[in-house]
Motif scaffolding. Structure first.
Motif, PDB file in Angstrom:
ATOM      1  N   LEU A  72      17.611 -30.183   6.725  1.00  0.00           N
ATOM      2  CA  LEU A  72      16.737 -31.286   6.301  1.00  0.00           C
ATOM      3  C   LEU A  72      15.297 -31.114   6.788  1.00  0.00           C
ATOM      4  CD1 LEU A  72      19.048 -34.418   6.793  1.00  0.00           C
ATOM      5  CD2 LEU A  72      18.559 -33.162   4.683  1.00  0.00           C
ATOM      6  N   ALA A  73      15.094 -30.277   7.807  1.00  0.00           N
ATOM      7  CA  ALA A  73      13.745 -30.068   8.337  1.00  0.00           C
ATOM      8  C   ALA A  73      12.858 -29.346   7.337  1.00  0.00           C
ATOM      9  CB  ALA A  73      13.812 -29.280   9.644  1.00  0.00           C
ATOM     10  N   LYS A  74      13.483 -28.655   6.371  1.00  0.00           N
ATOM     11  CA  LYS A  74      12.721 -27.884   5.390  1.00  0.00           C
ATOM     12  C   LYS A  74      12.343 -28.712   4.165  1.00  0.00           C
ATOM     13  CE  LYS A  74      15.119 -23.597   6.704  1.00  0.00           C
ATOM     14  NZ  LYS A  74      15.957 -24.206   7.752  1.00  0.00           N
ATOM     15  N   LYS A  75      12.904 -29.899   4.040  1.00  0.00           N
ATOM     16  CA  LYS A  75      12.645 -30.729   2.858  1.00  0.00           C
ATOM     17  C   LYS A  75      11.344 -31.523   3.023  1.00  0.00           C
ATOM     18  CE  LYS A  75      16.065 -32.848   0.815  1.00  0.00           C
ATOM     19  NZ  LYS A  75      16.281 -32.064  -0.419  1.00  0.00           N
ATOM     20  N   ARG A  76      10.598 -31.647   1.945  1.00  0.00           N
ATOM     21  CA  ARG A  76       9.345 -32.426   1.982  1.00  0.00           C
ATOM     22  C   ARG A  76       9.634 -33.923   2.089  1.00  0.00           C
ATOM     23  NH1 ARG A  76       5.242 -29.666  -2.474  1.00  0.00           N
ATOM     24  NH2 ARG A  76       5.050 -27.627  -1.433  1.00  0.00           N
ATOM     25  N   ALA A  77      10.647 -34.362   1.384  1.00  0.00           N
ATOM     26  CA  ALA A  77      11.053 -35.772   1.438  1.00  0.00           C
ATOM     27  C   ALA A  77      12.565 -35.817   1.559  1.00  0.00           C
ATOM     28  CB  ALA A  77      10.590 -36.517   0.188  1.00  0.00           C
ATOM     29  N   VAL A  78      13.036 -36.798   2.313  1.00  0.00           N
ATOM     30  CA  VAL A  78      14.475 -36.924   2.561  1.00  0.00           C
ATOM     31  C   VAL A  78      14.939 -38.286   2.059  1.00  0.00           C
ATOM     32  CG1 VAL A  78      16.251 -37.097   4.343  1.00  0.00           C
ATOM     33  CG2 VAL A  78      14.465 -35.364   4.538  1.00  0.00           C
ATOM     34  N   SER A  79      16.019 -38.293   1.288  1.00  0.00           N
ATOM     35  CA  SER A  79      16.603 -39.538   0.801  1.00  0.00           C
ATOM     36  C   SER A  79      17.791 -39.918   1.677  1.00  0.00           C
ATOM     37  CB  SER A  79      17.068 -39.384  -0.651  1.00  0.00           C
ATOM     38  OG  SER A  79      18.183 -38.496  -0.709  1.00  0.00           O
ATOM     39  N   VAL A 101      20.026 -34.348  19.924  1.00  0.00           N
ATOM     40  CA  VAL A 101      19.586 -33.893  18.599  1.00  0.00           C
ATOM     41  C   VAL A 101      18.961 -32.501  18.726  1.00  0.00           C
ATOM     42  CG1 VAL A 101      17.972 -34.301  16.695  1.00  0.00           C
ATOM     43  CG2 VAL A 101      19.293 -36.200  17.634  1.00  0.00           C
ATOM     44  N   GLU A 102      18.143 -32.301  19.744  1.00  0.00           N
ATOM     45  CA  GLU A 102      17.549 -30.977  19.985  1.00  0.00           C
ATOM     46  C   GLU A 102      18.626 -29.910  20.158  1.00  0.00           C
ATOM     47  OE1 GLU A 102      13.265 -31.988  22.162  1.00  0.00           O
ATOM     48  OE2 GLU A 102      15.023 -31.515  23.382  1.00  0.00           O
ATOM     49  N   LEU A 103      19.744 -30.298  20.773  1.00  0.00           N
ATOM     50  CA  LEU A 103      20.835 -29.351  21.008  1.00  0.00           C
ATOM     51  C   LEU A 103      21.678 -29.088  19.758  1.00  0.00           C
ATOM     52  CD1 LEU A 103      22.094 -30.590  24.500  1.00  0.00           C
ATOM     53  CD2 LEU A 103      20.836 -28.478  24.014  1.00  0.00           C
ATOM     54  N   GLY A 104      21.396 -29.835  18.683  1.00  0.00           N
ATOM     55  CA  GLY A 104      22.100 -29.588  17.436  1.00  0.00           C
ATOM     56  C   GLY A 104      23.426 -30.302  17.295  1.00  0.00           C
ATOM     57  N   CYS A 136       9.653 -44.090  20.397  1.00  0.00           N
ATOM     58  CA  CYS A 136      10.189 -43.152  21.384  1.00  0.00           C
ATOM     59  C   CYS A 136       9.688 -41.729  21.204  1.00  0.00           C
ATOM     60  CB  CYS A 136      11.718 -43.172  21.358  1.00  0.00           C
ATOM     61  SG  CYS A 136      12.437 -42.388  19.900  1.00  0.00           S
ATOM     62  N   LEU A 137       8.881 -41.469  20.175  1.00  0.00           N
ATOM     63  CA  LEU A 137       8.439 -40.104  19.896  1.00  0.00           C
ATOM     64  C   LEU A 137       7.059 -39.849  20.507  1.00  0.00           C
ATOM     65  CD1 LEU A 137       9.593 -39.837  16.167  1.00  0.00           C
ATOM     66  CD2 LEU A 137      10.794 -39.094  18.235  1.00  0.00           C
ATOM     67  N   GLN A 155      11.033 -31.070  20.640  1.00  0.00           N
ATOM     68  CA  GLN A 155      11.306 -29.934  19.755  1.00  0.00           C
ATOM     69  C   GLN A 155      12.164 -30.426  18.597  1.00  0.00           C
ATOM     70  OE1 GLN A 155       9.875 -26.772  20.287  1.00  0.00           O
ATOM     71  NE2 GLN A 155       8.781 -28.073  21.749  1.00  0.00           N
ATOM     72  N   LEU A 156      11.558 -31.289  17.785  1.00  0.00           N
ATOM     73  CA  LEU A 156      12.256 -31.954  16.698  1.00  0.00           C
ATOM     74  C   LEU A 156      11.353 -32.091  15.491  1.00  0.00           C
ATOM     75  CD1 LEU A 156      13.719 -34.958  18.740  1.00  0.00           C
ATOM     76  CD2 LEU A 156      15.081 -33.061  17.828  1.00  0.00           C
ATOM     77  N   LYS A 157      11.960 -32.271  14.329  1.00  0.00           N
ATOM     78  CA  LYS A 157      11.213 -32.645  13.131  1.00  0.00           C
ATOM     79  C   LYS A 157      11.453 -34.127  12.889  1.00  0.00           C
ATOM     80  CE  LYS A 157       8.958 -32.111   9.184  1.00  0.00           C
ATOM     81  NZ  LYS A 157       9.536 -31.336   8.071  1.00  0.00           N
ATOM     82  N   ALA A 158      10.377 -34.910  12.777  1.00  0.00           N
ATOM     83  CA  ALA A 158      10.471 -36.347  12.524  1.00  0.00           C
ATOM     84  C   ALA A 158      10.066 -36.623  11.082  1.00  0.00           C
ATOM     85  CB  ALA A 158       9.581 -37.114  13.486  1.00  0.00           C
TER      86      ALA A 158
END
Length: 323
Positions: free
Chosen positions: A187-194, A243-246, A256-257, A262-265
């Motif tokens: 999902l980190a590669k998607k421009r928009a997430v549904s 989440v960072e650990l997968g 909280c961000l 090391q995350l994609k928000a």
């Protein structure tokens, strides 16, 4: 009632009202006695004397527990600010003279508020008023409300969805919803997430009894989608770490961000509501000058807006009565 008896009651009225207010807050004569450093019979006698003087019954007694009668509720609303004002007269006087040299404030807040919102304001307050003791109580929303109602906290800072009738909540900050995923997650590669994109992946959520879980559940059900909880964990820092650990992905409020993760928000504003954080006080609460200064550091217009709202509320009540 003769003049001597009237004089006696007037002389002891503050003691009676103090005993009454402590008992009303605690819901127990025993706990009131402990907080006043008095014996239980002494507190009971003070309350009984007040009942005789007023000609009313103040409490319904159910074993060790007590509950205010309607007349007791009215007297409590009138007398509690007076008792608190008298108990804090020295501090209030010093503040009116421009001196905030002593005293303490008790602030109730949840972990996220303590970690991400309050540090800046705590530092500013401590630098400005170094002799005032700051007590920060890390509590859940339910426990924070209990502290407010028992006057164990001057005020609370946090987020509220459903506001009870006996408190005032004024939002100050608003934060948006974010999906957080590991940097190498699909999902980190998607421009928009549904929401449909999120549904198949395991979620890491706070404990089931907290509002975040209820909101996530409601939104997925509204869209006719299922979801899977891979891990239940308390605290945003813990959730971000896992989440960072997968071990899953999560839906958080971006309060909280910090930008160091090391995350994609990914924004989810189309699906989840923004979350407000602000000041919570008990209606009728006497706020010490020390507490007022802290609130004003967080929101300089808090008391101006509160006064306007109270005036508007009073005008609406008058209009209703005229109708």
């Amino acid at each position: 009632m003769n003049e001597t008896t009237q004089l006696y009651y007037k002389k002891n009225r503050l003691k009676q009202l103090r005993a009454f207010c402590h008992a009303a807050r605690a819901g127990s004569i025993t706990l009131a006695a402990e907080s006043l450093f008095l014996s239980q019979p002494s507190v009971s006698l003070q309350i009984q004397a007040l009942e005789r003087e007023m000609g009313i019954t103040l409490f319904e007694r159910r074993g060790p527990q007590i509950k205010l009668t309607p007349e007791g509720e009215v007297l409590y609303q009138l007398s509690d600010p007076l008792v608190e004002g008298m108990d804090k007269l020295h501090e209030t006087f010093a503040a009116q003279c421009g001196r905030l040299e002593s005293g303490e404030i008790n602030v109730a807040a949840g972990e996220s508020t303590i970690l991400y919102i309050l540090p800046e304001f705590m530092k500013r307050y401590a630098d400005t008023y170094p002799h005032i003791r700051l007590k920060l109580h890390n509590v859940t929303g339910r426990d924070g409300m209990s502290m407010l109602r028992a006057d164990d906290a001057d005020f609370a800072v946090g987020s509220m969805i459903d506001v009870p009738d006996d408190v005032i909540y004024r939002p100050i900050f608003t934060y948006g919803p974010k999906l957080i995923v590991p940097l190498d997650h699909p999902l980190a590669k998607k421009r928009a997430v549904s929401l449909e994109d999120v549904s198949p992946h395991g979620l890491i959520l706070p404990p089931h009894h907290l509002s975040t879980w209820r909101i996530v559940d409601l939104v997925f059900r509204q869209h006719g989608l299922g979801y899977r909880v891979a891990l239940e964990a308390g605290g945003w820092e813990v959730i971000k770490k896992y989440v960072e650990l997968g071990l899953g992905i999560s839906i958080v409020t971006d309060v909280c961000l910090t930008g160091e993760e090391q995350l994609k928000a990914i924004p989810l504003d189309d699906y989840f509501p923004a979350r407000s954080y602000g000041i919570v006080i008990r209606k009728g609460k006497f706020l010490s000058p020390q507490a007022k200064r802290f609130i004003e550091i967080m929101d300089p217009h808090f008391f101006e807006e509160l006064e306007k709202e109270e005036e508007e509320g009073g005008k609406k009540s008058v209009k209703k009565r005229k109708k």
